[in-house]
Design an enzyme around this catalytic site. Structure first.
Site, PDB file in Angstrom:
ATOM      1  N   GLU A 177       2.443 144.087 122.602  1.00 58.56           N
ATOM      2  CA  GLU A 177       1.383 143.369 122.810  1.00 58.56           C
ATOM      3  C   GLU A 177       1.557 142.309 123.985  1.00 58.56           C
ATOM      4  O   GLU A 177       0.825 141.611 124.160  1.00 58.56           O
ATOM      5  CB  GLU A 177       0.928 142.808 121.554  1.00 58.56           C
ATOM      6  CG  GLU A 177       0.257 144.560 120.541  1.00 58.56           C
ATOM      7  CD  GLU A 177      -0.573 145.116 120.923  1.00 58.56           C
ATOM      8  OE1 GLU A 177      -2.008 144.776 121.384  1.00 58.56           O
ATOM      9  OE2 GLU A 177      -0.749 146.388 120.670  1.00 58.56           O
ATOM     10  N   CYS A 228      -6.072 133.771 124.949  1.00 59.81           N
ATOM     11  CA  CYS A 228      -6.134 135.642 124.912  1.00 59.81           C
ATOM     12  C   CYS A 228      -6.312 135.851 126.386  1.00 59.81           C
ATOM     13  O   CYS A 228      -5.840 136.994 127.340  1.00 59.81           O
ATOM     14  CB  CYS A 228      -7.002 136.595 124.422  1.00 59.81           C
ATOM     15  SG  CYS A 228      -7.274 135.926 122.656  1.00 59.81           S
ATOM     16  N   ASN A 236      -2.111 139.534 126.858  1.00 58.34           N
ATOM     17  CA  ASN A 236      -1.784 141.546 126.093  1.00 58.34           C
ATOM     18  C   ASN A 236      -1.381 142.257 127.678  1.00 58.34           C
ATOM     19  O   ASN A 236      -0.912 143.322 127.391  1.00 58.34           O
ATOM     20  CB  ASN A 236      -2.708 142.003 125.558  1.00 58.34           C
ATOM     21  CG  ASN A 236      -3.699 141.235 124.196  1.00 58.34           C
ATOM     22  OD1 ASN A 236      -4.380 140.832 123.979  1.00 58.34           O
ATOM     23  ND2 ASN A 236      -2.425 140.811 123.691  1.00 58.34           N
ATOM     24  N   LEU A 241     -13.711 148.292 118.540  1.00 58.04           N
ATOM     25  CA  LEU A 241     -12.752 149.689 117.879  1.00 58.04           C
ATOM     26  C   LEU A 241     -11.341 148.349 117.816  1.00 58.04           C
ATOM     27  O   LEU A 241     -10.509 149.216 117.316  1.00 58.04           O
ATOM     28  CB  LEU A 241     -12.451 149.861 119.805  1.00 58.04           C
ATOM     29  CG  LEU A 241     -13.432 150.430 120.925  1.00 58.04           C
ATOM     30  CD1 LEU A 241     -13.216 150.313 121.871  1.00 58.04           C
ATOM     31  CD2 LEU A 241     -14.139 151.650 120.062  1.00 58.04           C
ATOM     32  N   SER A 242     -11.128 147.099 117.354  1.00 59.51           N
ATOM     33  CA  SER A 242      -9.544 147.129 117.109  1.00 59.51           C
ATOM     34  C   SER A 242     -10.115 146.494 115.493  1.00 59.51           C
ATOM     35  O   SER A 242     -10.420 145.695 115.341  1.00 59.51           O
ATOM     36  CB  SER A 242      -9.609 145.860 117.665  1.00 59.51           C
ATOM     37  OG  SER A 242      -9.612 145.824 119.067  1.00 59.51           O
ATOM     38  N   GLY A 267      -8.571 145.448 111.850  1.00 53.45           N
ATOM     39  CA  GLY A 267      -7.471 143.984 112.257  1.00 53.45           C
ATOM     40  C   GLY A 267      -7.789 143.456 112.864  1.00 53.45           C
ATOM     41  O   GLY A 267      -7.694 141.724 112.634  1.00 53.45           O
ATOM     42  N   ASN A 268      -9.360 143.024 114.378  1.00 52.71           N
ATOM     43  CA  ASN A 268      -9.296 142.660 114.601  1.00 52.71           C
ATOM     44  C   ASN A 268     -11.029 141.565 113.614  1.00 52.71           C
ATOM     45  O   ASN A 268     -12.139 142.644 114.434  1.00 52.71           O
ATOM     46  CB  ASN A 268      -9.339 142.928 115.953  1.00 52.71           C
ATOM     47  CG  ASN A 268     -10.340 141.293 116.831  1.00 52.71           C
ATOM     48  OD1 ASN A 268     -11.171 140.533 116.597  1.00 52.71           O
ATOM     49  ND2 ASN A 268      -9.423 141.992 118.196  1.00 52.71           N
ATOM     50  N   HIS A 295      -2.571 138.667 116.490  1.00 55.50           N
ATOM     51  CA  HIS A 295      -1.158 138.726 117.402  1.00 55.50           C
ATOM     52  C   HIS A 295      -1.073 137.509 116.973  1.00 55.50           C
ATOM     53  O   HIS A 295      -1.871 136.872 116.349  1.00 55.50           O
ATOM     54  CB  HIS A 295      -1.846 138.932 118.847  1.00 55.50           C
ATOM     55  CG  HIS A 295      -2.345 139.943 119.721  1.00 55.50           C
ATOM     56  ND1 HIS A 295      -3.762 140.174 120.346  1.00 55.50           N
ATOM     57  CD2 HIS A 295      -1.993 140.949 119.509  1.00 55.50           C
ATOM     58  CE1 HIS A 295      -3.812 141.552 120.585  1.00 55.50           C
ATOM     59  NE2 HIS A 295      -2.607 141.975 120.439  1.00 55.50           N
TER      60      HIS A 295
HETATM   61  O1  SUG Z   1      -6.940 143.407 121.457  1.00 54.04           O
HETATM   62  N1  SUG Z   1     -10.710 142.634 121.684  1.00 54.04           N
HETATM   63  C1  SUG Z   1      -9.286 143.144 121.661  1.00 54.04           C
HETATM   64  C2  SUG Z   1      -8.476 141.018 122.012  1.00 54.04           C
HETATM   65  C3  SUG Z   1      -7.296 140.915 122.391  1.00 54.04           C
HETATM   66  C4  SUG Z   1      -6.933 139.651 121.495  1.00 54.04           C
HETATM   67  N2  SUG Z   1      -5.315 139.344 122.446  1.00 54.04           N
HETATM   68  C5  SUG Z   1      -4.872 137.868 122.419  1.00 54.04           C
HETATM   69  N3  SUG Z   1      -4.633 137.434 121.053  1.00 54.04           N
HETATM   70  N4  SUG Z   1      -3.947 137.633 122.472  1.00 54.04           N
HETATM   71  C6  SUG Z   1      -7.668 143.106 120.852  1.00 54.04           C
HETATM   72  O2  SUG Z   1      -7.849 143.448 118.664  1.00 54.04           O
HETATM   73  C7  SUG Z   1     -12.384 144.503 121.078  1.00 54.04           C
HETATM   74  C8  SUG Z   1     -12.128 146.113 121.802  1.00 54.04           C
HETATM   75  C9  SUG Z   1     -13.544 146.241 121.306  1.00 54.04           C
HETATM   76  O3  SUG Z   1     -14.010 146.283 119.852  1.00 54.04           O
HETATM   77  O4  SUG Z   1     -14.844 147.036 122.087  1.00 54.04           O
HETATM   78  C10 SUG Z   1     -10.885 144.490 121.581  1.00 54.04           C
HETATM   79  O5  SUG Z   1     -10.526 145.197 121.962  1.00 54.04           O
END
Ligand code: SUG
Length: 416
Positions: free
Chosen positions: A162, A347, A100, A21-22, A24-25, A230
């Site tokens: 965030e 995190c 977060n 879902l994210s 950029g992650n 982040h």
């Molecule tokens: O917001 N992953 C979170 C990871 C958060 C990490 N937090 C810090 N860096 N402090 C995010 O991207 C993945 C969810 C999904 O793909 O199902 C997610 O939300």
């Protein structure tokens, strides 16, 4: 009053899954569609908490939020024609990443001498934007003593916030007045810049911080493009130490100068790109570490196991341990289930400097309570979830009942 830094880890919820879902992650996107193991994920989290309880003598936790989120499902008018990602959002266990959950300004930093919290609105991503009202309710319970704590409402949209993931605190000791550093992103790049400057400034004002003891710095747009969604993916601070990658900030030297102007004792431990590339730092989450002060005054870095498996990162860590610098130990922990969604050891925790005696004790861990939590997880958390399972009524019932069983054993049924 004795102030201590308490890590409040998010207990990994029973609906933990990989829906990608994210944007950029990188980890979230690249694990999209994989089966997840909620039971193993949650047990990894408790093991990490146990380690820190033994090291620090104090550890807190926050509970998973109610999923699937029926109210959001209704708002989204979900039916068989709706995109699958919308359904997945209502099942997300993303509240596990409590860095977060909120921005926290401890009492020594604030005008009214209370510890202030602002839940993060997380507006950039739908699956995260649903968190804050329930987070607000939980923080209001855990930190309900209004003589000592103030819990604000979230920053209004459209200013993305965030929370602690984009916030660092420098101080001579946790109980001393600190300098708070807010790190924001500039929009317009390939990936969303989730933390807006005006959100950071609003939080600083609402918390009653002294403007002379606040620093606002910009994330390196290249780091965001490389997957540092982040700031805590590329730097972490503890007491007088800033442990950072050399490419974390838009103006690296300018950032150090600005922090040093407000906090002259600053000690920077900068990892050069030649030692660890930005890409490798983001892949291994070297900086998404818990930098903690041990009872003997030395610092340890709690890193993901992935760091030990990387030749360049581990060589750097070995050098750190052999050095005379402030960080004397590097301790790997297994949080692989969380890592595959982009969440490392840092995190998974929200740092709160406060008097532990003022926190609702139901949110504080003991060895005996960790046993009880593990027992419930082992008994009720699903062993495996395939993203295709999301939406199944039987799984929904399992997930809802598992969370309820945990609330019941912790006497926290009022979280609903
Ligand atoms: O917001 N992953 C979170 C990871 C958060 C990490 N937090 C810090 N860096 N402090 C995010 O991207 C993945 C969810 C999904 O793909 O199902 C997610 O939300």
């Amino acid at each position: 009053m004795s102030l201590a830094e308490i890590n409040f880890d998010g207990v990994v919820g029973p609906s933990h899954n990989y829906a990608g879902l994210s944007l950029g992650n990188i980890a979230s996107v690249s694990h999209k569609g994989d089966p997840s193991y909620p039971r193993a994920a949650a047990l990894q989290g408790v093991a990490k908490m146990r380690g820190n309880l033994a090291r620090l003598g104090v550890q807190g936790f926050l509970l998973p939020l109610p999923r699937p989120n029926a109210a959001l499902q209704e708002t989204l008018a979900l039916d068989e024609t709706a995109p699958r990602q919308l359904l997945a959002a209502t099942w997300s266990a993303s509240s596990m990443w409590t860095a977060n959950a909120a921005t926290v300004s401890p009492a020594p930093d604030t005008k009214d001498g209370r510890c202030h919290f602002t839940p993060a609105n997380l507006v950039t991503m739908l699956h995260r934007a649903q968190e804050w009202p329930d987070t607000l309710a939980q923080l209001s319970l855990a930190f309900g003593d209004t003589d000592h704590f103030a819990v604000h409402s979230a920053v209004p949209p459209t200013f993305g916030d965030e929370g602690a993931a984009n916030h660092m605190r420098l101080c001579q000791g946790h109980a001393a007045a600190g300098v708070e550093v807010f790190v924001y992103g500039r929009p317009g790049g390939k990936f969303p810049a989730r933390q807006h400057e005006q959100a950071s400034r609003l939080v600083a004002r609402a918390h009653g911080l002294d403007p002379a003891r606040c620093v606002f710095i910009e994330q390196n747009p290249a780091a965001i493009e490389a997957g540092a969604f982040h700031n805590d993916v590329v730097s972490v601070a503890n007491e007088r130490v800033l442990f950072t990658h050399a490419e974390a900030f838009a103006d690296q030297q300018g950032a150090y100068d600005a922090i040093r102007a407000a906090f002259p004792a600053l000690e920077v431990v900068e990892v050069p790109s030649e030692a660890v590339s930005l890409a490798e730092a983001i892949r291994t989450y070297l900086f998404n570490a818990q930098l903690i002060t041990l009872p003997d005054g030395t610092m340890a870095l709690i890193v993901p196991e992935e760091c030990r498996e990387s030749a360049s990162v581990w060589a750097y860590c070995e050098g750190l341990m052999a050095s005379n610098g402030p960080i004397r130990d590097v301790i790997p922990v297994d949080v692989r289930q969380s890592m595959a969604n982009g969440g490392g050891p840092a995190c998974l925790r929200l740092r709160v400097v406060c008097d532990p005696g003022k926190v609702d004790p139901r949110f504080l861990l003991s060895e005996e309570k960790a046993d009880r939590i593990e027992e419930i997880i082992a008994k009720t958390w699903p062993e495996q979830i395939d993203p295709g399972d999301l939406g199944a009524p039987v799984l929904a019932e399992t997930v809802i009942n598992a969370r309820r069983a945990l609330l019941s054993v912790l006497e926290l049924e009022e979280l609903g």
